[in-house]
Scaffold this motif. Structure first.
Motif, mmCIF file in Angstrom:
data_model
loop_
_atom_site.group_PDB
_atom_site.id
_atom_site.type_symbol
_atom_site.label_atom_id
_atom_site.label_comp_id
_atom_site.label_asym_id
_atom_site.label_seq_id
_atom_site.Cartn_x
_atom_site.Cartn_y
_atom_site.Cartn_z
ATOM 1 N N MET A 67 32.927 50.066 17.014
ATOM 2 C CA MET A 67 32.725 51.451 16.731
ATOM 3 C C MET A 67 34.050 52.164 16.929
ATOM 4 O O MET A 67 34.756 51.913 17.907
ATOM 5 N N LEU A 68 34.404 53.016 15.993
ATOM 6 C CA LEU A 68 35.634 53.794 16.082
ATOM 7 C C LEU A 68 35.311 55.275 16.188
ATOM 8 O O LEU A 68 34.401 55.763 15.519
ATOM 9 N N ALA A 69 36.055 55.978 17.014
ATOM 10 C CA ALA A 69 35.964 57.431 17.105
ATOM 11 C C ALA A 69 37.297 57.993 16.629
ATOM 12 O O ALA A 69 38.321 57.848 17.295
ATOM 13 N N ASN A 70 37.295 58.596 15.450
ATOM 14 C CA ASN A 70 38.509 59.140 14.850
ATOM 15 C C ASN A 70 39.020 60.296 15.694
ATOM 16 O O ASN A 70 38.296 61.239 15.986
ATOM 17 N N THR A 71 40.300 60.241 16.087
ATOM 18 C CA THR A 71 40.915 61.324 16.856
ATOM 19 C C THR A 71 41.980 62.057 16.047
ATOM 20 O O THR A 71 42.739 62.846 16.595
ATOM 21 N N GLY A 72 42.036 61.782 14.747
ATOM 22 C CA GLY A 72 42.981 62.483 13.872
ATOM 23 C C GLY A 72 44.411 62.027 14.093
ATOM 24 O O GLY A 72 44.687 60.849 14.283
ATOM 25 N N GLN A 73 45.341 62.985 14.094
ATOM 26 C CA GLN A 73 46.745 62.658 14.264
ATOM 27 C C GLN A 73 47.197 62.706 15.725
ATOM 28 O O GLN A 73 48.385 62.765 16.016
ATOM 29 N N VAL A 74 46.227 62.634 16.654
ATOM 30 C CA VAL A 74 46.522 62.709 18.080
ATOM 31 C C VAL A 74 46.077 61.412 18.755
ATOM 32 O O VAL A 74 44.944 60.975 18.578
ATOM 33 N N ILE A 75 46.979 60.803 19.533
ATOM 34 C CA ILE A 75 46.597 59.640 20.333
ATOM 35 C C ILE A 75 45.860 60.161 21.565
ATOM 36 O O ILE A 75 46.403 60.952 22.329
ATOM 37 N N VAL A 76 44.627 59.729 21.736
ATOM 38 C CA VAL A 76 43.837 60.120 22.898
ATOM 39 C C VAL A 76 43.777 58.927 23.835
ATOM 40 O O VAL A 76 43.336 57.852 23.445
ATOM 41 N N ARG A 77 44.251 59.108 25.033
ATOM 42 C CA ARG A 77 44.217 58.048 26.035
ATOM 43 C C ARG A 77 42.831 58.025 26.670
ATOM 44 O O ARG A 77 42.351 59.037 27.155
ATOM 45 N N SER A 78 42.196 56.886 26.662
ATOM 46 C CA SER A 78 40.852 56.743 27.209
ATOM 47 C C SER A 78 40.905 56.511 28.702
ATOM 48 O O SER A 78 41.691 55.708 29.186
ATOM 49 N N HIS A 79 40.055 57.199 29.426
ATOM 50 C CA HIS A 79 39.925 56.969 30.866
ATOM 51 C C HIS A 79 38.825 55.949 31.135
ATOM 52 O O HIS A 79 38.581 55.592 32.273
ATOM 53 N N ALA A 80 38.155 55.493 30.063
ATOM 54 C CA ALA A 80 37.070 54.521 30.194
ATOM 55 C C ALA A 80 37.501 53.128 29.754
ATOM 56 O O ALA A 80 36.683 52.220 29.687
ATOM 57 N N GLY A 81 38.776 52.945 29.428
ATOM 58 C CA GLY A 81 39.266 51.631 29.062
ATOM 59 C C GLY A 81 39.187 51.294 27.584
ATOM 60 O O GLY A 81 39.445 50.158 27.200
ATOM 61 N N CYS A 82 38.834 52.262 26.741
ATOM 62 C CA CYS A 82 38.785 51.999 25.297
ATOM 63 C C CYS A 82 40.196 51.807 24.753
ATOM 64 O O CYS A 82 41.155 52.399 25.259
ATOM 65 N N CYS A 83 40.324 51.002 23.734
ATOM 66 C CA CYS A 83 41.611 50.782 23.077
ATOM 67 C C CYS A 83 41.831 51.858 22.024
ATOM 68 O O CYS A 83 40.884 52.368 21.444
ATOM 69 N N HIS A 84 43.086 52.204 21.778
ATOM 70 C CA HIS A 84 43.362 53.105 20.669
ATOM 71 C C HIS A 84 43.973 52.295 19.537
ATOM 72 O O HIS A 84 44.672 51.318 19.759
ATOM 73 N N VAL A 85 43.629 52.681 18.316
ATOM 74 C CA VAL A 85 44.105 52.005 17.127
ATOM 75 C C VAL A 85 44.720 53.036 16.196
ATOM 76 O O VAL A 85 44.452 54.227 16.307
ATOM 77 N N ALA A 86 45.559 52.565 15.279
ATOM 78 C CA ALA A 86 46.198 53.449 14.313
ATOM 79 C C ALA A 86 46.124 52.823 12.931
ATOM 80 O O ALA A 86 46.106 51.595 12.797
ATOM 81 N N TRP A 87 46.063 53.657 11.918
ATOM 82 C CA TRP A 87 46.138 53.183 10.539
ATOM 83 C C TRP A 87 46.770 54.255 9.691
ATOM 84 O O TRP A 87 46.834 55.410 10.074
ATOM 85 N N MET A 88 47.276 53.847 8.536
ATOM 86 C CA MET A 88 47.927 54.772 7.632
ATOM 87 C C MET A 88 47.120 54.864 6.347
ATOM 88 O O MET A 88 46.782 53.856 5.738
ATOM 89 N N ASP A 89 46.784 56.088 5.957
ATOM 90 C CA ASP A 89 46.055 56.329 4.717
ATOM 91 C C ASP A 89 46.967 56.057 3.522
ATOM 92 O O ASP A 89 48.180 55.906 3.670
#
Length: 66
Positions: A1-23
């Protein structure tokens, strides 16, 4: 499951990984990935919801073909 955060990297305090992609237009977009953190709920669903496991301890890793 992905939660889109837009153009902002959101650091998770719950241990979730952040991913990036280019349109296709070159816009870089970020998301939080949380599928690893629902594994327990998935095992519970297999056990309680579908009755495929008699107890959670019977769950084993699946082999990955190559």
């Amino acid at each position: 499951m992905l939660a889109n955060t837009g153009q902002v990297i959101v650091r998770s305090h719950a241990g979730c990984c952040h991913v990036a992609w280019m349109d296709a237009d070159g816009t870089l977009t970020y998301a939080l990935e949380g599928s690893v953190f629902v594994t327990g709920a998935a095992i519970q669903w297999l056990r309680d919801g579908l009755g495929l496991l008699d107890h959670a301890g019977r769950a084993r890793p699946c082999p990955v073909g190559g």
